[in-house]
Design an enzyme around this catalytic site. Structure first.
Site, PDB file in Angstrom:
ATOM      1  N   LYS A  10      15.743 -17.093   0.080  1.00 45.03           N
ATOM      2  CA  LYS A  10      16.967 -16.711   0.193  1.00 45.03           C
ATOM      3  C   LYS A  10      16.817 -15.065  -0.727  1.00 45.03           C
ATOM      4  CE  LYS A  10      19.300 -21.162  -0.255  1.00 45.03           C
ATOM      5  NZ  LYS A  10      20.179 -22.125  -0.984  1.00 45.03           N
ATOM      6  N   TYR A  50      25.560 -22.305   7.564  1.00 44.36           N
ATOM      7  CA  TYR A  50      26.106 -23.251   6.614  1.00 44.36           C
ATOM      8  C   TYR A  50      27.275 -23.924   7.181  1.00 44.36           C
ATOM      9  CZ  TYR A  50      22.791 -22.395   3.012  1.00 44.36           C
ATOM     10  OH  TYR A  50      21.492 -22.443   2.367  1.00 44.36           O
ATOM     11  N   ASN A 113      19.421 -20.426  -5.845  1.00 42.46           N
ATOM     12  CA  ASN A 113      18.189 -21.483  -5.890  1.00 42.46           C
ATOM     13  C   ASN A 113      16.994 -21.169  -5.002  1.00 42.46           C
ATOM     14  OD1 ASN A 113      19.335 -22.180  -3.504  1.00 42.46           O
ATOM     15  ND2 ASN A 113      19.956 -24.234  -4.307  1.00 42.46           N
ATOM     16  N   GLU A 127      18.935 -25.486  13.017  1.00 40.28           N
ATOM     17  CA  GLU A 127      18.818 -24.286  12.218  1.00 40.28           C
ATOM     18  C   GLU A 127      17.601 -23.613  12.808  1.00 40.28           C
ATOM     19  OE1 GLU A 127      18.037 -26.086   8.252  1.00 40.28           O
ATOM     20  OE2 GLU A 127      20.073 -26.642   8.075  1.00 40.28           O
TER      21      GLU A 127
HETATM   22  N1  UDP Z   1      25.409 -24.697  -3.428  1.00 39.80           N
HETATM   23  C1  UDP Z   1      26.170 -24.330  -4.472  1.00 39.80           C
HETATM   24  N2  UDP Z   1      26.923 -25.201  -5.327  1.00 39.80           N
HETATM   25  C2  UDP Z   1      26.962 -26.501  -5.166  1.00 39.80           C
HETATM   26  C3  UDP Z   1      26.026 -26.967  -4.184  1.00 39.80           C
HETATM   27  C4  UDP Z   1      25.199 -26.209  -3.211  1.00 39.80           C
HETATM   28  O1  UDP Z   1      26.444 -23.003  -4.506  1.00 39.80           O
HETATM   29  O2  UDP Z   1      27.468 -27.196  -5.870  1.00 39.80           O
HETATM   30  C5  UDP Z   1      24.713 -23.862  -2.463  1.00 39.80           C
HETATM   31  C6  UDP Z   1      23.109 -23.729  -2.909  1.00 39.80           C
HETATM   32  O3  UDP Z   1      22.756 -22.476  -2.916  1.00 39.80           O
HETATM   33  C7  UDP Z   1      22.549 -24.767  -1.896  1.00 39.80           C
HETATM   34  C8  UDP Z   1      23.482 -24.581  -0.872  1.00 39.80           C
HETATM   35  O4  UDP Z   1      24.386 -24.226  -1.202  1.00 39.80           O
HETATM   36  O5  UDP Z   1      21.123 -24.678  -1.800  1.00 39.80           O
HETATM   37  C9  UDP Z   1      23.502 -25.663   0.339  1.00 39.80           C
HETATM   38  O6  UDP Z   1      23.843 -26.866  -0.523  1.00 39.80           O
HETATM   39  P1  UDP Z   1      22.967 -28.127  -0.029  1.00 39.80           P
HETATM   40  O7  UDP Z   1      23.855 -29.338  -0.747  1.00 39.80           O
HETATM   41  O8  UDP Z   1      22.980 -28.468   1.368  1.00 39.80           O
HETATM   42  O9  UDP Z   1      21.566 -28.153  -0.794  1.00 39.80           O
HETATM   43  P2  UDP Z   1      20.192 -27.781  -0.316  1.00 39.80           P
HETATM   44  O10 UDP Z   1      20.260 -28.616   0.621  1.00 39.80           O
HETATM   45  O11 UDP Z   1      19.958 -26.567  -0.335  1.00 39.80           O
HETATM   46  O12 UDP Z   1      19.649 -28.471  -1.652  1.00 39.80           O
END
Ligand code: UDP
Ligand code: MG
Length: 140
Positions: A10, A50, A113, A127
């Site tokens: 990212k 997303y 993250n 994706e």
């Molecule tokens: N994210 C965020 N706040 C939240 C949850 C997710 O900003 O409360 C962001 C974070 O960058 C995350 C992305 O949205 O990686 C996609 O969320 P997901 O739940 O799919 O998490 P991931 O699969 O990336 O672990």
């Protein structure tokens, strides 16, 4: 069973010079890079990627962040690649992530993250096709 998954370094990961570190952690676990490129996503492109999260309260902030600078897009191939990448990444919130994971070691917040990884075969298919065409993927 060999499968493919999409990962993204990212914008925060690129800014922090972690491109090599992230790829190294994947390669060390026997994942093969079969496609790789950089892009600076538009906000529209980030929203399309997303779209499953479009109703979430963090959607606008997330897609602004994801379009804030260049990213590294890659397709990884290997046995159980989807779960393996998720394990190497660690939990979404770095404060919940296991020691030794990318997010525990480098992430600043639940939003910033460092890394993305597909969470299911269906989403991996969407994706990968979102960013790469067949001629850009070098299966081996
Ligand atoms: N994210 C965020 N706040 C939240 C949850 C997710 O900003 O409360 C962001 C974070 O960058 C995350 C992305 O949205 O990686 C996609 O969320 P997901 O739940 O799919 O998490 P991931 O699969 O990336 O672990
Ligand atoms: Mg996810």
């Amino acid at each position: 069973m060999a499968e493919r998954t999409l990962s993204i370094v990212k914008p925060d990961g690129v800014r922090k010079n972690l491109v090599g570190e992230v790829i190294k952690r994947f390669e060390e676990e026997a994942l093969k890079v079969v496609a790789l490129k950089m892009a600076h996503l538009t906000k529209d492109q980030a929203q399309g990627f997303y779209h499953v999260h479009r109703e979430r309260p963090f959607f606008d902030s997330l897609t602004t962040f994801m379009s804030s600078g260049p990213v590294v897009l890659m397709v990884l191939e290997g046995d159980g690649a989807i779960k393996k990448v998720r394990k190497i990444m660690g939990a979404t919130n770095p404060s919940d992530a296991e020691p030794g994971t990318i997010r525990k070691d480098f992430a600043d917040s639940i939003e910033e993250n460092i890394v993305h990884g597909s969470d299911s075969p269906e989403n991996a298919g969407f994706e990968i096709n979102y960013f790469f065409n067949a001629l850009e993927i070098f299966g081996r």
